[in-house]
Design an enzyme around this catalytic site. Structure first.
Site, PDB file in Angstrom:
ATOM      1  N   LYS A 250       6.771  -5.667  -0.666  1.00  0.00           N
ATOM      2  CA  LYS A 250       8.136  -5.412  -0.199  1.00  0.00           C
ATOM      3  C   LYS A 250       8.134  -4.904   1.227  1.00  0.00           C
ATOM      4  O   LYS A 250       9.008  -5.208   2.022  1.00  0.00           O
ATOM      5  CB  LYS A 250       8.786  -4.377  -1.119  1.00  0.00           C
ATOM      6  CG  LYS A 250      10.198  -4.007  -0.723  1.00  0.00           C
ATOM      7  CD  LYS A 250      11.164  -4.505  -1.741  1.00  0.00           C
ATOM      8  CE  LYS A 250      12.589  -4.475  -1.286  1.00  0.00           C
ATOM      9  NZ  LYS A 250      13.185  -5.810  -1.269  1.00  0.00           N
TER      10      LYS A 250
ATOM     11  N   CYS B 113       0.794  -1.221   0.000  1.00  0.00           N
ATOM     12  CA  CYS B 113       0.000   0.000   0.000  1.00  0.00           C
ATOM     13  C   CYS B 113       0.832   1.279   0.000  1.00  0.00           C
ATOM     14  O   CYS B 113       1.717   1.457   0.821  1.00  0.00           O
ATOM     15  CB  CYS B 113      -0.938   0.038   1.193  1.00  0.00           C
ATOM     16  SG  CYS B 113      -2.155  -1.249   1.186  1.00  0.00           S
TER      17      CYS B 113
ATOM     18  N   GLU C  20      16.995 -19.387   3.925  1.00  0.00           N
ATOM     19  CA  GLU C  20      16.903 -18.275   2.975  1.00  0.00           C
ATOM     20  C   GLU C  20      16.842 -18.798   1.534  1.00  0.00           C
ATOM     21  O   GLU C  20      16.111 -18.260   0.699  1.00  0.00           O
ATOM     22  CB  GLU C  20      18.088 -17.312   3.180  1.00  0.00           C
ATOM     23  CG  GLU C  20      18.183 -16.144   2.216  1.00  0.00           C
ATOM     24  CD  GLU C  20      16.978 -15.207   2.203  1.00  0.00           C
ATOM     25  OE1 GLU C  20      16.101 -15.317   3.082  1.00  0.00           O
ATOM     26  OE2 GLU C  20      16.903 -14.379   1.278  1.00  0.00           O
TER      27      GLU C  20
ATOM     28  N   ASN D 117      -3.596   3.403   4.215  1.00  0.00           N
ATOM     29  CA  ASN D 117      -2.640   2.318   4.477  1.00  0.00           C
ATOM     30  C   ASN D 117      -2.895   1.818   5.884  1.00  0.00           C
ATOM     31  O   ASN D 117      -3.213   2.611   6.769  1.00  0.00           O
ATOM     32  CB  ASN D 117      -1.196   2.829   4.448  1.00  0.00           C
ATOM     33  CG  ASN D 117      -0.713   3.129   3.059  1.00  0.00           C
ATOM     34  OD1 ASN D 117      -1.421   2.903   2.094  1.00  0.00           O
ATOM     35  ND2 ASN D 117       0.501   3.652   2.972  1.00  0.00           N
ATOM     36  N   GLY D 118      -2.664   0.528   6.115  1.00  0.00           N
ATOM     37  CA  GLY D 118      -2.806   0.000   7.474  1.00  0.00           C
ATOM     38  C   GLY D 118      -4.149  -0.660   7.670  1.00  0.00           C
ATOM     39  O   GLY D 118      -4.835  -1.011   6.706  1.00  0.00           O
TER      40      GLY D 118
ATOM     41  N   ARG E  61       6.974  -1.521  -3.521  1.00  0.00           N
ATOM     42  CA  ARG E  61       6.500  -1.991  -2.216  1.00  0.00           C
ATOM     43  C   ARG E  61       5.527  -3.161  -2.351  1.00  0.00           C
ATOM     44  O   ARG E  61       5.268  -3.861  -1.377  1.00  0.00           O
ATOM     45  CB  ARG E  61       5.797  -0.838  -1.479  1.00  0.00           C
ATOM     46  CG  ARG E  61       6.727   0.277  -1.072  1.00  0.00           C
ATOM     47  CD  ARG E  61       5.966   1.576  -0.847  1.00  0.00           C
ATOM     48  NE  ARG E  61       5.070   1.512   0.283  1.00  0.00           N
ATOM     49  CZ  ARG E  61       5.263   2.135   1.442  1.00  0.00           C
ATOM     50  NH1 ARG E  61       6.340   2.855   1.625  1.00  0.00           N
ATOM     51  NH2 ARG E  61       4.387   2.052   2.416  1.00  0.00           N
TER      52      ARG E  61
ATOM     53  N   HIS F 176      14.392 -36.447  11.323  1.00  0.00           N
ATOM     54  CA  HIS F 176      13.329 -36.389  12.337  1.00  0.00           C
ATOM     55  C   HIS F 176      11.975 -36.054  11.721  1.00  0.00           C
ATOM     56  O   HIS F 176      11.115 -35.514  12.398  1.00  0.00           O
ATOM     57  CB  HIS F 176      13.693 -35.372  13.421  1.00  0.00           C
ATOM     58  CG  HIS F 176      14.928 -35.757  14.167  1.00  0.00           C
ATOM     59  ND1 HIS F 176      14.986 -36.835  15.015  1.00  0.00           N
ATOM     60  CD2 HIS F 176      16.178 -35.226  14.155  1.00  0.00           C
ATOM     61  CE1 HIS F 176      16.204 -36.952  15.506  1.00  0.00           C
ATOM     62  NE2 HIS F 176      16.948 -35.987  15.000  1.00  0.00           N
TER      63      HIS F 176
ATOM     64  N   LYS G  27      13.824 -17.934  -0.985  1.00  0.00           N
ATOM     65  CA  LYS G  27      14.024 -17.291  -2.297  1.00  0.00           C
ATOM     66  C   LYS G  27      13.355 -18.106  -3.392  1.00  0.00           C
ATOM     67  O   LYS G  27      12.672 -17.565  -4.241  1.00  0.00           O
ATOM     68  CB  LYS G  27      15.516 -17.151  -2.633  1.00  0.00           C
ATOM     69  CG  LYS G  27      16.264 -16.009  -2.006  1.00  0.00           C
ATOM     70  CD  LYS G  27      15.945 -14.626  -2.502  1.00  0.00           C
ATOM     71  CE  LYS G  27      14.835 -13.991  -1.740  1.00  0.00           C
ATOM     72  NZ  LYS G  27      15.075 -13.436  -0.451  1.00  0.00           N
TER      73      LYS G  27
ATOM     74  N   GLU H  47       9.478 -17.860  -3.090  1.00  0.00           N
ATOM     75  CA  GLU H  47       8.993 -16.503  -3.404  1.00  0.00           C
ATOM     76  C   GLU H  47       9.005 -16.249  -4.913  1.00  0.00           C
ATOM     77  O   GLU H  47       8.084 -15.668  -5.454  1.00  0.00           O
ATOM     78  CB  GLU H  47       9.953 -15.449  -2.813  1.00  0.00           C
ATOM     79  CG  GLU H  47       9.788 -15.119  -1.368  1.00  0.00           C
ATOM     80  CD  GLU H  47      10.793 -14.058  -0.945  1.00  0.00           C
ATOM     81  OE1 GLU H  47      10.356 -13.077  -0.321  1.00  0.00           O
ATOM     82  OE2 GLU H  47      12.004 -14.179  -1.216  1.00  0.00           O
TER      83      GLU H  47
ATOM     84  N   TRP I 296      -2.468  -3.208  -1.564  1.00  0.00           N
ATOM     85  CA  TRP I 296      -2.146  -4.633  -1.395  1.00  0.00           C
ATOM     86  C   TRP I 296      -3.264  -5.183  -0.533  1.00  0.00           C
ATOM     87  O   TRP I 296      -3.423  -4.769   0.619  1.00  0.00           O
ATOM     88  CB  TRP I 296      -0.772  -4.772  -0.727  1.00  0.00           C
ATOM     89  CG  TRP I 296      -0.280  -6.182  -0.635  1.00  0.00           C
ATOM     90  CD1 TRP I 296       0.380  -6.886  -1.601  1.00  0.00           C
ATOM     91  CD2 TRP I 296      -0.381  -7.058   0.497  1.00  0.00           C
ATOM     92  NE1 TRP I 296       0.688  -8.143  -1.142  1.00  0.00           N
ATOM     93  CE2 TRP I 296       0.239  -8.282   0.136  1.00  0.00           C
ATOM     94  CE3 TRP I 296      -0.926  -6.948   1.771  1.00  0.00           C
ATOM     95  CZ2 TRP I 296       0.321  -9.362   1.009  1.00  0.00           C
ATOM     96  CZ3 TRP I 296      -0.840  -8.028   2.636  1.00  0.00           C
ATOM     97  CH2 TRP I 296      -0.223  -9.219   2.249  1.00  0.00           C
TER      98      TRP I 296
HETATM   99  C1  G6P Z   1       8.330  -8.765   3.145  1.00  0.00           C
HETATM  100  C2  G6P Z   1       9.286  -8.875   1.977  1.00  0.00           C
HETATM  101  C3  G6P Z   1      10.506  -9.689   2.384  1.00  0.00           C
HETATM  102  C4  G6P Z   1      11.139  -9.081   3.631  1.00  0.00           C
HETATM  103  C5  G6P Z   1      10.141  -8.953   4.779  1.00  0.00           C
HETATM  104  C6  G6P Z   1      10.693  -8.124   5.922  1.00  0.00           C
HETATM  105  O1  G6P Z   1       7.758  -9.995   3.403  1.00  0.00           O
HETATM  106  O2  G6P Z   1       8.661  -9.461   0.864  1.00  0.00           O
HETATM  107  O3  G6P Z   1      11.445  -9.697   1.320  1.00  0.00           O
HETATM  108  O4  G6P Z   1      12.220  -9.878   4.033  1.00  0.00           O
HETATM  109  O5  G6P Z   1       8.969  -8.270   4.320  1.00  0.00           O
HETATM  110  O6  G6P Z   1      10.872  -6.807   5.473  1.00  0.00           O
HETATM  111  P1  G6P Z   1      11.815  -5.757   6.162  1.00  0.00           P
HETATM  112  O7  G6P Z   1      11.626  -4.501   5.383  1.00  0.00           O
HETATM  113  O8  G6P Z   1      11.359  -5.632   7.583  1.00  0.00           O
HETATM  114  O9  G6P Z   1      13.209  -6.293   6.082  1.00  0.00           O
END
Ligand code: G6P
Length: 624
Positions: A619, A2, A497, A100-101, A27, A520, A501, A504, A74
């Protein structure tokens, strides 16, 4: 997630609003819209999907207006549809609201308004704000400010609003309640945006709204009011006006460009805090976050550093994985116990921190609602706090006196890559800094680590030079439905991670596990269709990791390794190997993750996915 924008001035509002919305595109959003006042009447134009859809409508309609607000949405309440897209209007279409929010008590307010005869056209919580404002305005139609004050007194939650009314075409109202909004002041024109980058392309004179603040914006400037109606005065601050450039610089996607920027951003972040291997890490650099009283850096006294007996890290997503690497490194170098929590898991639970704890919030955007809530809780408990962020102009930066700023520039791709690497290097620097002050490592070892850190960007350059070989190997994974990533010790977070990736970007289901945990439970899913990607770096956990890989091989899994050059054991266990140059085990998470980023990119691109803006993701996640 947003974005709010606003404009009033001598120019056509629609193109300005669109250009600012483009700045906020990164974002994440799934619909967009604008409300402009055209010949005294409110005109709302909105479209589900990408900004290009809104642009097409705007080109067709060409609204002639010099005041307006805009939004990228969003979806939270209600699916992404034209009806749910912002702006939302009141019953007679005279005022429009972008938001937003979350308005937490929207259901209650909606029921009250419905009982009063208001008809809702969307599933959003935002529409409540539009009707409630309309209701309050009926009491005193000319006093918009008083009406807004009565509205915010009734709404619960963390939110930001932008409001225009055709009865007051000379102004925009903005409300900031535990969110971020910036007003930009130009020559007889004013701007509003939820991210200062969208304002800085037009002016370098900005005012950041504080918490629980209302702004009345005109072409002459801005008046600020607390929620109780008391006027506040604050001078604008000057920030760098360098335009926000959206430029792939020849790369097919921002993601690939940002992966390639990693050596540079590591060098930039290192050079800011590390002068040479012979000098202590220095966080007290002479730069100030715009508009902040705190200097970037760590202002803890030596006594305070020595008094810390526990570290608590809070973060979400990729930043959480950086925090996990931070835990391993800090515990290794400083001997301080470190807890890492997913920030949303801190809600509704006791955060056990006190005045001997250092709580570290890691957030690329500095705006993640859960991370902000967690750090606020730590502040209330008297903990020392520190932020690691890429945005010195963020909300996080205003909350903590200690701030490590990563030098990445804007990260446009929704999936974090270069900011992850910069968060990692920040943790290494912080661990060495704390260890030097507490005397928990020898000078000799500190020097070796600092030399090793300075060498990492060159190692990553060598990794990037192998991109074509990685691409060939990666495409062999494109038919998988489930992928398992395993790693131990410093590279357990790398496995997490790597899996994040891949899912995502490519939407292939992937999970990361501590290699020792495989037997386990997760081993049950293995068969010849499941690739197991093992992070294998010489060091303390090498043999054990290799044994865990062998267990997978015995279940006929497709075996893939990230392994160093010269590792002769790997070929007999793995079907394909992503080779990396030799690297110290402790520093290896900064290197091993890079082939995984590239692997995820190549698979996603091959499958035709929206690499830079994967479906459903944002984002900057500004709702809890
Ligand atoms: C969202 C993004 C991720 C990010 C996470 C935390 O989910 O898609 O890529 O790692 O937020 O964001 P920040 O800005 O707090 O690192």
């Amino acid at each position: 997630m947003c974005g709010i924008v606003g404009y009033l001035g001598p120019n056509q509002a629609a193109p300005v609003l669109l250009s600012k919305l483009r700045c906020l595109e990164y974002r994440g959003y799934d619909s967009a819209g604008v409300a402009v006042i055209e010949a005294g009447r409110l005109n709302v134009i909105k479209a589900v999907g990408k900004l290009a859809n809104l642009e097409t409508l705007l080109q067709k309609e060409r609204p002639m207006a010099t005041v307006g607000i805009g939004h990228t949405r969003w979806a939270t309440h209600g699916s992404p549809t034209d009806e749910n897209a912002h702006p939302h209007i009141n019953a007679n279409g005279t005022l429009a609201v972008v938001h937003n929010g979350i308005i937490e008590n929207y259901a209650e307010l909606k029921a009250e308004l419905t009982a009063r005869g208001y008809v809702f056209r969307s599933d959003t919580d935002t529409e409540v704000a539009a009707h409630l404002l309309s209701y309050e305005l009926e009491k005193a139609p000319t006093d918009v400010l008083r009406a807004i004050i009565r509205v915010v007194a009734q709404m619960r939650g963390a939110y930001a609003l932008g409001i225009v009314s055709q009865h007051h075409p000379d102004r925009i109202y903005a409300v900031n309640h535990h969110y971020s909004l910036t007003v930009g002041l130009g020559e007889k024109e004013s701007f509003l945006a939820s991210d200062s980058t969208a304002v800085r392309q037009f002016t370098n004179k900005i005012i950041r709204l504080e918490q629980s603040e209302i702004a009345e914006i005109t072409t002459d400037g801005v008046r600020l009011f607390a929620f109780d109606g008391n006027e506040r005065t604050r001078d604008p601050i000057s920030v760098e006006s360098n335009a926000y450039k959206i430029d792939k610089e020849g790369f097919k996607h921002f993601l690939l460009k940002e992966i390639h920027e990693q050596p540079l951003v590591l060098r930039q972040t290192l050079s800011k805090y590390l002068i040479s291997a012979d000098q202590p890490v220095n966080f007290n650099v002479e730069s100030f976050a715009p508009g902040l009283s705190a200097m970037y850096g760590v202002s803890l006294s030596d006594d305070q550093v020595r008094s810390i007996d526990r570290i608590q890290i809070v973060a979400c997503g990729t930043a959480y994985h950086a925090g996990l690497v931070g835990k391993y490194v800090i515990e290794e170098l400083c001997g301080i116990p470190v807890e890492v929590d997913i920030a949303s898991e801190v809600r509704g639970r006791k955060l056990l921190v006190n005045n001997r704890t250092l709580t570290i919030a890691v957030s690329q955007s500095g705006e993640t609602a859960d991370t902000l809530a967690a750090i606020n809780e730590a502040i209330e408990s008297g903990s020392f706090t520190l932020g690691i962020t890429n945005r010195p102009d963020s909300h996080l930066a205003t909350l903590t006196p200690n701030l490590i700023v990563t030098e990445c520039g804007i990260e446009v791709s929704v999936a974090a890559t270069k900011t992850y690497l910069a968060q990692l290097v920040s943790f290494y620097l912080l661990a060495i800094y704390l260890a030097e002050k507490r005397g928990s490592i020898s000078d000799q070892y500190a020097r070796e680590l600092k030399r090793g850190l300075s060498h990492v960007p060159a190692v990553i350059e060598q990794v990037l030079a192998r991109e074509e070989a990685y691409r060939r190997e990666s495409l062999k994974l494109a038919d998988a439905h489930d992928v398992v990533f395993i790693g131990r010790g410093f590279n357990y977070p790398t496995a997490l991670e790597g899996a994040l990736k891949l899912k995502e970007l490519s939407y292939i289901h992937a999970s990361g596990y501590a290699a020792g945990e495989l037997k386990h439970g997760p081993i049950a899913v293995l068969d010849s269709s499941v690739p197991v990607i093992t992070v294998l770096v010489p060091g303390r956990v090498y043999e054990k990791t290799l044994s865990n890989a062998q267990e997978s091989r015995a279940r006929n899994a497709r075996m893939v390794a990230i392994a160093v050059d010269g590792d002769e054991s790997a070929p007999s266990t793995f079907d394909y190997i992503f080779r990396i140059p030799p690297i110290d085990e402790i520093l290896s998470p900064m290197v091993t993750v890079v082939p995984m980023q590239l692997m995820s990119y190549f698979v996603a691109d091959f499958l035709g996915k929206d690499v830079d803006q994967p479906r459903n993701l944002a984002k900057s996640v500004t709702v809890e």
